[in-house]
Design a protein around this motif. Structure first.
Motif, mmCIF file in Angstrom:
data_model
loop_
_atom_site.group_PDB
_atom_site.id
_atom_site.type_symbol
_atom_site.label_atom_id
_atom_site.label_comp_id
_atom_site.label_asym_id
_atom_site.label_seq_id
_atom_site.Cartn_x
_atom_site.Cartn_y
_atom_site.Cartn_z
ATOM 1 N N SER A 93 0.852 -1.185 0.000
ATOM 2 C CA SER A 93 0.000 0.000 0.000
ATOM 3 C C SER A 93 0.885 1.231 0.000
ATOM 4 O O SER A 93 1.849 1.301 0.779
ATOM 5 N N SER A 121 -1.786 1.640 9.072
ATOM 6 C CA SER A 121 -1.577 0.485 8.206
ATOM 7 C C SER A 121 -1.039 -0.689 9.009
ATOM 8 O O SER A 121 -1.481 -1.840 8.820
ATOM 9 N N ALA A 161 -6.288 -5.530 3.754
ATOM 10 C CA ALA A 161 -6.219 -4.464 2.747
ATOM 11 C C ALA A 161 -7.467 -3.593 2.779
ATOM 12 O O ALA A 161 -7.385 -2.358 2.702
ATOM 13 N N THR A 183 -3.814 0.285 -2.815
ATOM 14 C CA THR A 183 -3.397 -0.956 -2.155
ATOM 15 C C THR A 183 -3.585 -2.136 -3.099
ATOM 16 O O THR A 183 -4.523 -2.148 -3.903
ATOM 17 N N ALA A 218 0.205 -2.476 -6.938
ATOM 18 C CA ALA A 218 -0.097 -1.367 -6.023
ATOM 19 C C ALA A 218 0.084 -0.023 -6.714
ATOM 20 O O ALA A 218 -0.680 0.913 -6.484
#
Length: 273
Positions: A93, A121, A161, A183, A218
């Motif tokens: 991500s 995250s 995610a 992501t 990504a």
């Protein structure tokens, strides 16, 4: 992992694929203890009361390898746990427009912004039994595999995610507001284990084409999107009916990668929650 004799490849494979459940149990127990940051491998806390308690048992942050605790690093070195190729699911991500944002913000403000991204995250990844592999610049890389996440590691990565994207989309994600992140999740075979030079173990990571492909996916995800390769979606058993499909060209590869596109608004449909 008390025995210090060198591990055979099959013993390493058993530990990393989850056939030996000790590491899974240890991570799930340790992550209940405060506070992050944590050991990349066993999730032992490096701050808060948890770090004091586990520190007495040798689970202290390694001064030379701050991503790992001294206990894990010692065991990896003593047992020669270099690594093997196993099924793994990767989550990448990164922040969209971070260069322009860095130009607008003062260095201290930009550091605080990145710190919010790293924290939210990491929390999303650890909450879904993932391993935070790297926090580099405007990007986070995480691993999900049997020994860390259990047999349904692809589903865990997809859930992480989506969770990450939802957290980043909140108005209070950072002092500046929502964090625009793209992501991606992909699954395949990778070398997973300890890496280092001269026979030493300096880190624990994944290497291989699946890692590079996930990074490329990504970079193709727009802000707020979670791109899931069909390989990862199939492995996760995710319902994909009615969701957007896209093909992504990966530099250096002949074949296009087919992906499913998720967005926070589609979370309930994708996860069945």
């Amino acid at each position: 992992m008390a025995d210090t004799k060198a591990m055979t490849l099959e013993e390493v494979r058993s530990a990393l694929t989850g056939e030996s459940a000790e590491l899974v149990r240890r991570r799930r127990a340790f992550r209940r203890l405060p506070s992050p940051p944590r050991c990349k491998l066993c999730a032992a806390p490096f701050a808060g009361i948890g770090s004091i308690v586990l520190g007495l048992a040798g689970f202290r942050r390694s001064p030379g390898n701050p991503a790992l605790c001294t206990k894990c690093l010692t065991e990896l070195r003593k047992r020669g746990m270099s690594g093997v190729e196993i099924p793994v699911t990767l989550l990448f991500s990164d922040i969209r427009g971070s260069t322009a944002l860095g130009e607008r913000l003062r260095p201290t403000e930009f550091h605080a912004f990145l710190d919010h991204f790293y924290r939210l995250s990491s929390e999303a990844i650890v909450a879904h039994d993932g391993l935070v592999d790297k926090l580099v610049g405007d990007e986070v890389v995480s691993l999900f595999f049997g020994g860390i996440s259990g047999p349904n590691h692809a589903a865990a990565a997809v859930a992480a995610a989506v969770d990450l994207a939802e957290r980043a989309a909140r108005a209070d994600a950072a002092p500046t507001g929502p964090i625009p992140v793209g992501t991606a999740v992909h699954t395949g075979e990778a070398f997973v284990g300890g890496t280092g030079s001269g026979g030493t173990i300096e880190d624990f990571t994944a290497l291989g084409d699946v890692v590079n492909t996930t990074a490329r996916l990504a970079s193709a995800a727009r802000a707020g999107e979670v791109i899931v390769s069909t390989a990862a979606a199939d492995a996760a058993g995710a319902g994909t009916d009615g969701l957007e499909r896209r093909t992504v060209e990966i530099r250096g590869r002949v074949e296009l990668i087919e992906v499913i596109v998720l967005r926070p608004a589609e979370v309930a449909t994708a996860t069945g929650s």
